[in-house]
Design a protein around this motif. Structure first.
Motif, PDB file in Angstrom:
ATOM      1  N   GLU A 356      -8.969  41.594 -12.814  1.00  0.00           N
ATOM      2  CA  GLU A 356      -8.317  42.381 -11.769  1.00  0.00           C
ATOM      3  C   GLU A 356      -6.978  42.928 -12.237  1.00  0.00           C
ATOM      4  OE1 GLU A 356      -7.915  41.313  -7.250  1.00  0.00           O
ATOM      5  OE2 GLU A 356      -6.266  40.350  -8.330  1.00  0.00           O
ATOM      6  N   ARG A 357      -6.156  42.068 -12.828  1.00  0.00           N
ATOM      7  CA  ARG A 357      -4.830  42.489 -13.277  1.00  0.00           C
ATOM      8  C   ARG A 357      -4.931  43.562 -14.360  1.00  0.00           C
ATOM      9  NH1 ARG A 357       0.111  39.357 -13.046  1.00  0.00           N
ATOM     10  NH2 ARG A 357       1.731  40.333 -14.319  1.00  0.00           N
ATOM     11  N   MET A 358      -5.819  43.358 -15.305  1.00  0.00           N
ATOM     12  CA  MET A 358      -6.001  44.303 -16.403  1.00  0.00           C
ATOM     13  C   MET A 358      -6.476  45.662 -15.885  1.00  0.00           C
ATOM     14  SD  MET A 358      -8.278  43.492 -19.806  1.00  0.00           S
ATOM     15  CE  MET A 358      -7.575  41.836 -19.939  1.00  0.00           C
ATOM     16  N   THR A 359      -7.417  45.650 -14.951  1.00  0.00           N
ATOM     17  CA  THR A 359      -8.033  46.885 -14.461  1.00  0.00           C
ATOM     18  C   THR A 359      -7.063  47.722 -13.656  1.00  0.00           C
ATOM     19  OG1 THR A 359     -10.188  45.779 -14.367  1.00  0.00           O
ATOM     20  CG2 THR A 359      -9.942  47.822 -13.116  1.00  0.00           C
ATOM     21  N   PHE A 360      -6.338  47.113 -12.744  1.00  0.00           N
ATOM     22  CA  PHE A 360      -5.496  47.871 -11.817  1.00  0.00           C
ATOM     23  C   PHE A 360      -4.099  48.159 -12.363  1.00  0.00           C
ATOM     24  CE2 PHE A 360      -8.232  45.867  -8.308  1.00  0.00           C
ATOM     25  CZ  PHE A 360      -9.084  46.948  -8.292  1.00  0.00           C
ATOM     26  N   ASN A 361      -3.788  47.643 -13.543  1.00  0.00           N
ATOM     27  CA  ASN A 361      -2.470  47.889 -14.121  1.00  0.00           C
ATOM     28  C   ASN A 361      -2.568  48.571 -15.480  1.00  0.00           C
ATOM     29  OD1 ASN A 361      -0.507  46.460 -12.139  1.00  0.00           O
ATOM     30  ND2 ASN A 361      -2.123  44.955 -12.442  1.00  0.00           N
ATOM     31  N   ALA A 362      -3.215  47.923 -16.444  1.00  0.00           N
ATOM     32  CA  ALA A 362      -3.245  48.461 -17.802  1.00  0.00           C
ATOM     33  C   ALA A 362      -4.129  49.694 -17.931  1.00  0.00           C
ATOM     34  CB  ALA A 362      -3.718  47.382 -18.777  1.00  0.00           C
ATOM     35  N   LEU A 363      -5.274  49.702 -17.258  1.00  0.00           N
ATOM     36  CA  LEU A 363      -6.260  50.767 -17.483  1.00  0.00           C
ATOM     37  C   LEU A 363      -5.839  52.149 -16.998  1.00  0.00           C
ATOM     38  CD1 LEU A 363      -9.108  51.573 -18.474  1.00  0.00           C
ATOM     39  CD2 LEU A 363      -9.966  50.949 -16.201  1.00  0.00           C
TER      40      LEU A 363
END
Length: 679
Positions: A356-363
């Motif tokens: 979740e964190r990776m998808t909604f922030n880094a991506l």
């Protein structure tokens, strides 16, 4: 002698050879462990709302048209029988374009991508070998067999195409796929002694787990024991990720050294793929030491190399946790896919939260609004986007790794970036062993699945603007009532969630767990999940702090000045420069008391046409800050000011306290996200 009998005998003698050479313990075929969750067929989950728009942008941009605008795929493509690209980039593109076609149910895109699948399926060699026509075949008319496997070409691109074919099969149930894979894996099992997994490139040896993963998936369908034997053999010939992730020396050395020695073992994309290796091996062996090793390895990776937006540094190597290090786009999308596989096998909420964190922030931040240009390396504290050396480990000479362009950096990411959003949508839901459903990642979507003992079809429409709002509504549609368990993830960042059924409070649950609701569901039932979000600060490299609110990380809102340039070798690309001051530290009192000190305001609704950019940022958070006059750009980056052990910057700080505005990290292109703390 019957060909199948000959094959059975050959496998028998091959297994004896393995035992003779001391591989019996690692290559012994075993039974696949039942996963915590089962993957749903591609197309069972359909995007809605802003997620649908994101995928439509991709369809209208490079995901839907890469074969028209990128010469390497466009011209005489090897995966269509031509002399052009026969390596990774065409399968990379299909690995995202195929799920996009079926998630959108787009007939034009389906026809486009299915040309490559059709050619691949209909041009398998009698031996089982597949892929583009090789040089030996084209120039000498050679036949590629087990005995002449050296006339074949690298295993690695085939691993990606196998992932493509798996997705295609789950969407279409095309009966040709399973025997096609069986024939290839039979060929591969017999060939690997003479043509081992790393014969042609280290890329195959470093990424062999993707090969083993598909062999194990096929075993789940055919129950052919040789597939598990093959998976174990591939693992034995590949990089020792299971050992490295567990023993801690690997990740420490990766933090300490940036030279040519063993660089493939710390290459960020290889690592992103490899983090699923212990879970895949556990699936085959049942040995829980691999899950323990995964936990250790992922923890160490994110501790020594983790960045606030939820990904590790990878520019291209692992490069520590300093907020001015870069991360390759390929590393993000491959890590996302690895986490999706890990979630299905382990059911561990820690990896659900990480995804979740990776998808909604880094991506979101690493592509342009139209999905036609990408940034090879993003930087957490990115105060400018331009040509330059920056602080990256590779490469220095082109100076194109930070700009937005189709060909910025290496074009692997241009081809590979398409799997990020598409596979995330496909993995928002999973099936449960007790014929239920599990909602493990949230966002607007609709799922159609057969559930319960009677396998009654049910449609659940998930309405929300998550991750920007706290409320998620599930509306049920079914021809008749049906009993089945529904699992919901309560994220670890949520202290206590509230669940309501048809407007009435059902229960409250603490964060950091997956809960189960056993219920007989009726048509028009409505379930609401409330996930209260609170502001909090987390600590990152160089003693910096990042502000989080629910699943989102917040960064300094800066104006953007875009400059378009063009170069013959690189094509068009964009620089982005900040408008406004960026050299702020957050006041210590605000960090200590975020609940009292920050102001959170919804400034814009999240419409179905939402785009991750500065203009559409729906939430703003204001905090107290002071300027640090000596914090300046050095060698194109903004090195974090040195702080003492307490975390307080002791250099010169302006007396005046200012209110600065933060917005979701994914909406920014230039920003500060990891702030020094000032008195």
């Amino acid at each position: 002698m019957n060909i199948y009998l000959r094959y059975t005998i050959s496998l028998f003698f091959l297994s004896i050879v393995f035992v003779f050479f001391g591989h019996s313990s690692s290559l012994k075929a075993q039974t696949i462990q039942s996963p915590a969750y089962t993957e749903l067929p591609l197309g069972a989950v359909k995007p809605k709302g802003w997620l649908l728009h994101q995928l439509q942008i991709m369809r209208d941009g490079t995901t839907g048209h890469l074969d028209e605008v990128y010469g390497k795929i466009k011209d005489d493509n090897g995966w269509l029988g031509g002399k052009g690209d026969g390596w990774e980039e065409t399968p990379y593109w299909l690995d995202g374009a195929v799920p996009l076609a079926y998630l959108l149910n787009d007939p034009v895109l389906k026809n486009k991508v299915n040309r490559y699948i059709e050619w691949t399926l209909t041009h398998q060699r009698p031996s089982g070998y597949f892929g583009p026509i090789t040089k030996a075949e084209r120039e000498k008319g050679a036949a590629i067999t087990v005995d002449s496997c050296q006339l074949g070409e690298d295993w690695w691109p085939k691993m990606v195409m196998l992932k493509v074919l798996k997705q295609y099969y789950t969407a279409t149930q095309d009966k040709r796929v399973i025997p096609f894979m069986s024939r290839f894996f039979n060929y591969q099992l017999q060939s690997l002694k003479k043509c081992p997994i790393g014969k042609w490139t280290d890329w195959s040896a470093s990424r062999g787990i993707d090969n083993a993963m598909i062999a194990q998936w096929l075993y789940g369908i055919t129950k052919e024991a040789s597939l598990l034997e093959l998976a174990a053999l591939i693992e034995s010939q590949s990089f020792e990720w299971n050992t490295w992730l567990t023993n801690r020396d690997w990740v420490i050395r990766a933090a300490a050294y940036q030279d040519n020695e063993n660089w493939m073992s710390r290459h960020g994309v290889n690592v992103g793929m490899a983090i699923k290796s212990p879970a895949i091996t556990y699936q085959r062996t049942g040995d829980k030491k691999y899950l323990s090793g995964l936990s250790t390895g992922f923890h160490d990776l994110m501790t020594l190399h983790g960045l606030p937006m939820g990904i590790f540094s990878a520019d291209e190597d692992l490069h520590g946790n300093d907020p001015v290090q870069g991360t390759e786009l390929c590393a993000i999308v491959e890590s996302m896919f690895s986490l999706e596989e890990i979630i299905g096998i382990t059911g561990d909420i820690h990896y659900m939260d990480a995804l979740e964190r990776m998808t909604f922030n880094a991506l979101p931040t690493q592509t342009t609004d139209d999905y036609n240009a990408k940034q090879y390396f993003q930087i957490a504290n990115q105060v400018q986007v331009k040509r330059g050396v920056f602080n990256f480990s590779l490469p220095f000479d082109r100076e194109m790794n930070n700009v937005y362009g189709m060909r910025s950096g290496y074009t692997c990411c241009l081809a590979n970036m398409h799997q990020g959003w598409t596979k995330f949508v496909a993995h928002m839901w999973y099936g449960t062993p007790d014929k239920g459903l599990a909602a493990l990642e949230y966002g607007p979507n609709q799922i159609v699945a057969k559930v319960g003992k009677t396998q009654q079809e049910v449609t659940i429409t998930e309405t929300t603007t998550f991750p920007f709002e706290e409320s998620i509504q599930f509306a049920f549609s079914t021809k008749k009532e049906v009993s089945f368990p529904l699992q919901l993830r309560i994220p670890s960042w949520c202290k206590e969630a509230t669940i309501l059924l048809n407007g009435q409070k059902l229960r409250t649950e603490k964060g950091g767990q997956v809960i189960t609701i056993n219920h007989t569901w009726k048509d028009k039932d409505k379930l609401t999940l409330e996930l209260p979000m609170q502001a909090q600060f987390s600590t990152w490299g160089r003693n910096t702090r990042a502000l989080e609110h629910g699943p989102l990380v917040y960064a300094l809102k800066l104006g953007e000045r875009w400059e378009k340039e063009s170069q013959k070798e690189e094509g068009d690309y964009f620089n982005v420069f900040p408008v406004g001051d960026w050299n702020y530290g957050i006041v210590a009192k605000t960090v200590a008391e975020p609940f009292q000190s920050v102001s959170i305001k919804k400034v814009k609704p999240v419409s179905d046409q939402f785009i991750w950019n500065l203009t559409n940022a729906p939430i703003e958070i204001t905090v107290d800050a002071k300027k640090i006059p000596d914090w300046k750009i050095v060698n194109d980056v903004a090195p974090s000011p040195v702080t003492e052990r307490s975390g307080i910057y002791k250099g010169k700080v302006e007396n005046q306290t200012e209110k600065i505005t933060l917005i979701p990290y994914g909406c920014t292109k230039v920003r500060i996200v990891a702030f020094p703390v000032v008195p």
